[in-house]
Design an enzyme around this catalytic site. Structure first.
Site, short mmCIF file in Angstrom:
data_model
loop_
_atom_site.label_atom_id
_atom_site.label_comp_id
_atom_site.label_asym_id
_atom_site.label_seq_id
_atom_site.Cartn_x
_atom_site.Cartn_y
_atom_site.Cartn_z
N HIS A 99 23.70 61.25 9.42
CA HIS A 99 23.52 59.82 9.65
C HIS A 99 23.20 59.13 8.34
O HIS A 99 22.55 59.70 7.48
CB HIS A 99 22.41 59.55 10.68
N HIS A 101 21.23 55.88 6.77
CA HIS A 101 20.27 54.81 7.02
C HIS A 101 20.76 53.56 6.28
O HIS A 101 21.07 53.64 5.08
CB HIS A 101 18.90 55.16 6.44
P1 AMP Z 1 16.04 61.54 9.03
O1 AMP Z 1 14.57 61.79 8.90
O2 AMP Z 1 16.71 61.14 7.76
O3 AMP Z 1 16.73 62.72 9.71
O4 AMP Z 1 16.21 60.28 9.97
C1 AMP Z 1 16.00 60.32 11.36
C2 AMP Z 1 15.68 58.92 11.79
O5 AMP Z 1 15.89 58.86 13.20
C3 AMP Z 1 14.23 58.50 11.55
O6 AMP Z 1 14.22 57.32 10.73
C4 AMP Z 1 13.68 58.22 12.95
O7 AMP Z 1 12.80 57.13 12.99
C5 AMP Z 1 14.94 57.98 13.74
N1 AMP Z 1 14.88 58.27 15.18
C6 AMP Z 1 14.33 59.35 15.78
N2 AMP Z 1 14.52 59.30 17.11
C7 AMP Z 1 15.20 58.16 17.35
C8 AMP Z 1 15.69 57.52 18.54
N3 AMP Z 1 15.52 58.06 19.76
N4 AMP Z 1 16.34 56.33 18.42
C9 AMP Z 1 16.50 55.77 17.20
N5 AMP Z 1 16.08 56.31 16.05
C10 AMP Z 1 15.44 57.50 16.11
#
Ligand code: AMP
Length: 112
Positions: A99, A101
């Site tokens: 993903h 950001h």
């Molecule tokens: P990363 O730490 O780069 O893998 O990013 C994962 C991101 O997903 C974090 O910024 C979380 O806040 C976000 N996240 C986790 N669960 C959810 C969810 N159910 N809906 C939207 N964002 C989420």
């Protein structure tokens, strides 16, 4: 099938605040935003991280960048935003489904 949170969101098994979807990509609002605009651009294809991307995925990665541009426009941050991915736990990756950001809407500090 991907058993990550994003796999479940893509399959409609978990709710999410979707801001974009087509056959290849879904984009959602991050549940813990670090800025006024914090979106996640997620390929539907199960790719665990950036390091796993192969040349077969280059068109998809380009499409993710195009979606980021469109969302930056729609969310009013084209003057300044950050597009990033965390690759691996030491970099802060917590969900092992690729993903990007998209972060903006305030003055962003220096990169860690
Ligand atoms: P990363 O730490 O780069 O893998 O990013 C994962 C991101 O997903 C974090 O910024 C979380 O806040 C976000 N996240 C986790 N669960 C959810 C969810 N159910 N809906 C939207 N964002 C989420």
């Amino acid at each position: 099938m991907s058993d990550t949170i994003f796999g479940k969101i893509i399959r409609g098994e978990l709710p999410a605040d979707k801001v974009f979807e087509n056959e290849n990509i879904v984009a959602i609002k991050d549940i813990h935003p670090v800025a006024p605009v914090h979106l996640l651009i997620i390929p539907k294809k199960e790719i665990p991280d950036l390091q796993s991307v192969t040349p077969a995925d280059f068109a998809l990665i380009g499409e993710m960048v195009s979606v980021a541009q469109q969302l930056a426009e729609r969310f009013g941050v084209i003057e300044g935003y950050r597009l990033l991915t965390n690759n691996g736990s030491p970099a802060g990756q917590t969900i092992f489904h690729l993903h990007f950001h998209l972060i903006g809407g305030r003055t962003l500090g220096p990169m860690a």
